[in-house]
Scaffold this motif. Structure first.
Motif, PDB file in Angstrom:
ATOM      1  N   ASP A   1     -41.536-130.721 -26.705  1.00 13.38           N
ATOM      2  CA  ASP A   1     -42.694-130.700 -27.597  1.00 13.38           C
ATOM      3  C   ASP A   1     -43.190-129.270 -27.747  1.00 13.38           C
ATOM      4  O   ASP A   1     -44.394-129.010 -27.804  1.00 13.38           O
ATOM      5  N   GLN A   2     -42.235-128.341 -27.834  1.00  9.41           N
ATOM      6  CA  GLN A   2     -42.569-126.931 -27.783  1.00  9.41           C
ATOM      7  C   GLN A   2     -41.507-126.138 -28.526  1.00  9.41           C
ATOM      8  O   GLN A   2     -40.330-126.473 -28.508  1.00  9.41           O
TER       9      GLN A   2
ATOM     10  N   SER B   1     -45.938-133.924 -24.505  1.00 10.40           N
ATOM     11  CA  SER B   1     -44.831-134.809 -24.156  1.00 10.40           C
ATOM     12  C   SER B   1     -43.584-133.984 -23.872  1.00 10.40           C
ATOM     13  O   SER B   1     -43.207-133.124 -24.668  1.00 10.40           O
ATOM     14  N   ASP B   2     -42.974-134.227 -22.731  1.00  9.57           N
ATOM     15  CA  ASP B   2     -41.642-133.693 -22.441  1.00  9.57           C
ATOM     16  C   ASP B   2     -40.725-134.895 -22.261  1.00  9.57           C
ATOM     17  O   ASP B   2     -40.190-135.157 -21.184  1.00  9.57           O
ATOM     18  N   ARG B   3     -40.600-135.635 -23.348  1.00  8.61           N
ATOM     19  CA  ARG B   3     -39.940-136.940 -23.338  1.00  8.61           C
ATOM     20  C   ARG B   3     -38.556-136.889 -22.694  1.00  8.61           C
ATOM     21  O   ARG B   3     -38.186-137.771 -21.904  1.00  8.61           O
TER      22      ARG B   3
ATOM     23  N   CYS C   1     -33.564-131.633 -37.531  1.00  6.82           N
ATOM     24  CA  CYS C   1     -33.665-132.380 -36.282  1.00  6.82           C
ATOM     25  C   CYS C   1     -35.134-132.622 -35.960  1.00  6.82           C
ATOM     26  O   CYS C   1     -36.025-132.242 -36.725  1.00  6.82           O
ATOM     27  N   GLU C   2     -35.385-133.253 -34.839  1.00  7.69           N
ATOM     28  CA  GLU C   2     -36.757-133.490 -34.416  1.00  7.69           C
ATOM     29  C   GLU C   2     -37.537-132.182 -34.339  1.00  7.69           C
ATOM     30  O   GLU C   2     -38.665-132.082 -34.830  1.00  7.69           O
ATOM     31  N   ASN C   3     -36.929-131.147 -33.729  1.00  2.00           N
ATOM     32  CA  ASN C   3     -37.628-129.872 -33.588  1.00  2.00           C
ATOM     33  C   ASN C   3     -37.897-129.229 -34.935  1.00  2.00           C
ATOM     34  O   ASN C   3     -38.971-128.674 -35.176  1.00  2.00           O
TER      35      ASN C   3
ATOM     36  N   THR D   1     -29.262-127.976 -25.241  1.00  2.00           N
ATOM     37  CA  THR D   1     -29.067-128.274 -26.654  1.00  2.00           C
ATOM     38  C   THR D   1     -30.087-129.269 -27.195  1.00  2.00           C
ATOM     39  O   THR D   1     -30.609-129.100 -28.295  1.00  2.00           O
ATOM     40  N   GLY D   2     -30.385-130.301 -26.433  1.00  2.00           N
ATOM     41  CA  GLY D   2     -31.264-131.350 -26.936  1.00  2.00           C
ATOM     42  C   GLY D   2     -32.655-130.870 -27.267  1.00  2.00           C
ATOM     43  O   GLY D   2     -33.305-131.402 -28.177  1.00  2.00           O
ATOM     44  N   THR D   3     -33.145-129.862 -26.577  1.00  2.00           N
ATOM     45  CA  THR D   3     -34.467-129.320 -26.836  1.00  2.00           C
ATOM     46  C   THR D   3     -34.423-128.091 -27.734  1.00  2.00           C
ATOM     47  O   THR D   3     -35.264-127.919 -28.614  1.00  2.00           O
ATOM     48  N   ASN D   4     -33.440-127.219 -27.544  1.00  2.00           N
ATOM     49  CA  ASN D   4     -33.441-125.931 -28.223  1.00  2.00           C
ATOM     50  C   ASN D   4     -32.728-125.914 -29.566  1.00  2.00           C
ATOM     51  O   ASN D   4     -33.082-125.111 -30.439  1.00  2.00           O
TER      52      ASN D   4
END
Length: 777
Positions: free
Chosen positions: A668-669, A678-680, A86-88, A238-241
């Protein structure tokens, strides 16, 4: 500058109005994934300029025989996608494989006092550490040393210390092999002081689930998501982690599974998802709506939500002639329902509405859906675990699932989603401060010594030991512990009183700039790099959130010929610190990690049978789960219903000038690693020194957008805890709460303010006051 996100990135990004954020506050109008994710990865590629081999690594990532990602603990499918990252995950791998180097020449040019002026992001951007370094107090610089000198010096210091005064911390990225040897080293040395990152995030899971269902991990496997009818989300982003989880959710949605989310903030990953691997969805096909219902619960209000749902399910059962509860399951497998029912009869809907911040009608609607769904999975994250009564959050969630037999059968269960890639596995193989969780008798038999029986230090105990001076030595195997802990500002001052400070790391971070009397900075391999030992390239293993074990084989050339693996570093220090033991074969184990896996199998034969033979099983191999098999290893021998003594998970509900602080991570973390500003997915960018608050709360408190304020912890214990210079940003939040970034807000979290049973710090629910900047009384 913090502001609204960019304009539309494609027609697939249309908003779902029922689940969208209020338009008068910053927000991201587009779906999670899609072109936004591709742009986010491209930005890190340009910034870090990794070697061309990074693309080969990404193509192998999370696939059988490949390299297992370090950015999250979500499971790996047996039949992976073409791009199983994924992105992360891409950001984490690119960040690891940067071409930038932090060499001895860099340290010769910069004192630690100078480096403390850099931000966390700037420190890591100096690049990969390349040589073992020793701190020189006379020059306030790190100077190059040899591995032999480092091991000998660290070993000598450890021999001088009382073992009980030393702490061995392990980041959740360490492999099972690393974790097993590290825990063995600690016990051979003479202590159980083995905190890890679980203490700060999901230790509540380990304690609370063990109390009520007999095992401290979730009960689901990936195939359960093919059979569930309803998924309930609490406090998980979910989207960030764990963005790869969105593929599983999208598939479930497409076959008709309903999803309902309870979270104080509307997180875009649980609103809409556009699959970057779906050409139609990247061009003309609409994004997938994830949550059918999204309710913004008050921070700490989840107990009230779950009490309301349980109360209404019991009412529906009475109204419908006993057709809702799974009475056969309850009779055979549970205890405590009568006490729960009696308590819920005492609880009024007015109390539930007040504490949850939600209307009775909303909870009744969710209860009706739950009561008519056959198979239900409960998902949660740190929004439930990081509270003073986090354990009760989980016990209440289990209550709801038990009412209809939703634990221990296909398509149902409780499933925490963890962050670090092997934080769950480290506990499995012995990294625990609690000796009762470790087969010490097996260790005694295998290695011919008497393991210590005294309970060791958790992360909270470590911080308290730093503050009172009882901790004299620290080995930190990975991570950025000084930034991650609660009461950070107070602890940083005490950090420098350590007699021994050993930091094992891949990049420079804040923890490395707080030297003790004797300090070493030791560089190690990242998981994507080849780990060449006497027996050839070595495989390491990890356990994901669904209790699946995976092998990982790195193939990239190491960033420096001077790097060593974590296994090798542990063995080198242990050999220098401990007396010889013919049963403890550090050199042999370092040369062939398969021998370490043999030891793991011998110590935990029920979980790791034929360990070396199953390393690259597609999708991993399951280590077993007693609660999934409806074997309840609780005190009663049954699954436990719990009557709530409180309707809030907060230690102190906000009163008067107080509000509840929630700490957040940006997309972004990764934990304390900051890739950029960025916290898009929240429509924010350009700064991390901000505080989010809803417009009505701003008006009540006379605050204006962009105003600088100070947050002050409202827990009264004689210590001042403040964070100054935060810029006010209006945001879609419930009343009486604010949000700020982790780890920047950590100085506001008292070390004493933690879950009652697990000592997990209450990062998601601390009372604070807001002052015009500099106006703290």
């Amino acid at each position: 500058m913090v502001g609204l996100s960019a304009a539309s990135e494609g027609s697939q990004m249309s908003k779902s109005e029922e689940s969208s954020q209020r338009p008068d506050t910053p927000h991201y109008e587009n779906a999670t994934g899609g072109w936004g994710s591709l742009k986010g990865v491209s930005r890190i590629l340009v910034d870090q300029k990794p070697s061309p081999g990074v693309f080969h690594t990404l193509m192998r990532q999370n696939k059988p025989g490949g390299h297992m990602c370090t950015s999250c603990a979500w499971t790996k499918p047996a039949q992976p996608h073409l791009f199983e990252f994924c992105e992360n995950g891409a950001k984490a791998t690119i960040w690891d494989l940067t071409r930038d180097r932090c060499t001895p020449d860099f340290f010769a040019r910069h004192s630690l006092a100078e480096l403390r002026g850099l931000s966390d992001h700037e420190l890591e951007k100096t690049g990969r550490l390349t040589h073992p370094m020793r701190y020189d107090p006379s020059s306030d610089r790190y100077i190059e040393t040899t591995w032999e000198e480092a091991f000998a010096g660290i070993g000598a210091k450890l021999r001088e210390l009382d073992p009980k005064s030393a702490v061995f911390y392990l980041s959740g990225k360490g492999s099972l092999e690393t974790a097993y040897l590290y825990a063995l080293f600690a016990r051979l040395y003479g202590h159980n002081n083995l905190p890890d990152s679980s203490n700060m995030c999901h230790e509540t899971t380990s304690v609370a689930l063990k109390k009520v269902i007999g095992i401290g991990v979730g009960t689901c496997v990936l195939s359960d998501f093919d059979h569930c009818d309803l998924i309930l989300f609490f406090g998980q982003n979910t989207g960030t982690n764990s963005p790869r989880f969105l593929h599983t959710l999208q598939t479930a949605k497409e076959r008709g599974c309903k999803m309902i989310t309870f979270n104080p903030i509307r997180e875009r990953g649980l609103v809409e998802f556009a699959n970057p691997q779906n050409p139609a969805q990247m061009t003309v096909k609409p994004a997938t709506r994830i949550s059918d219902i999204y309710l913004q619960v008050r921070p700490g209000g989840d107990i009230a939500v779950l009490a309301g749902l349980c109360k209404r399910v019991l009412e529906l059962d009475a109204e419908r002639g006993g057709q809702i509860l799974d009475r056969a399951f309850i009779e055979e497998h549970t205890t405590g329902l009568d006490e729960l029912m009696a308590r819920l009869r005492e609880v009024s809907w007015e109390e539930i509405e007040k504490e949850s911040g939600l209307r009775r009608e909303e909870l009744n609607e969710v209860a009706e859906i739950y009561a008519t769904s056959k198979n239900v999975i409960g998902i949660y994250g740190m929004g439930l675990t990081q509270h003073v009564k986090g354990w009760l959050n989980l016990a209440m969630f289990v209550n709801l699932l038990l009412l209809r037999g939703n634990i221990g059968r296909k398509g149902a269960g409780i499933s925490p989603v963890r962050g670090h890639s092997n934080v769950q596995g480290q506990r499995t193989v012995g990294v625990s401060e609690k000796p009762e969780n470790v087969p010490l008798d097996k260790l005694a038999e295998l290695f011919g010594f008497e393991p210590p029986q005294e309970e060791g230090r958790s992360t909270v105990d470590l911080v308290e030991g730093l503050l009172d001076g009882s901790v004299r030595g620290l080995i930190s195997m990975g991570g950025n512990l000084a930034r991650a802990i609660p009461d950070r500002a107070r602890a940083e001052e005490a950090w420098r009183n350590l007699d021994l400070n050993v930091q094992v790391a891949t990049k420079l971070n804040r923890s490395h700039l707080l030297p003790g009397q004797a300090t070493w900075l030791l560089p190690c391999l990242v998981r994507a790099e080849e780990d060449m030992q006497a027996a050839g390239p070595q495989v390491v293993t990890m356990e994901d959130s669904l209790s699946m074990i995976h092998g990982s084989l790195g193939k990239r050339e190491p960033a420096s010929p001077h790097l060593k693996s974590e296994v090798t570093i542990i063995a080198g220090i242990a050999k220098a610190a401990l007396p010889p033991n013919p049963k403890v074969k550090w050199d042999e184990w370092t040369g062939d990690y398969g021998l370490i896996r043999d030891l793991i199998e011998a110590t935990y034969p029920d979980k790791f049978k034929n360990f070396n033979g199953r390393l690259f099983t597609p999708g991993g191999f399951h280590r077993g789960n007693s609660a999934r098999d409806r074997e309840w290893k609780t005190e009663s021998g049954k699954a436990q219903f719990t009557a709530p003594e409180s309707l809030t998970a907060l230690g102190e509900s906000p009163e008067g000038e107080e509000v509840t602080l929630i700490t957040l991570r940006s997309n972004d973390q990764f934990n304390t690693t900051i890739y950029g500003y960025s916290d898009r997915l929240r429509g924010l960018s350009g700064a991390r020194d901000i505080v989010l608050i809803n417009p009505e709360e701003m008006a009540r408190r006379g605050l204006s957008e962009g105003q600088l304020v100070t947050l002050e912890c409202a827990v009264e214990d004689g210590a001042e805890r403040v964070v100054r210079g935060l810029r006010v940003v209006p945001y879609d939040l419930p009343d009486s709460c604010v949000a700020a970034y982790y780890p920047e807000a950590n100085p506001l979290i008292p070390v004493s303010y933690h879950d009652e049973l697990s000592k997990t710090p209450a990062y998601k629910g601390v009372p604070v006051r807001i002052h015009a900047d500099g106006a703290v009384r």
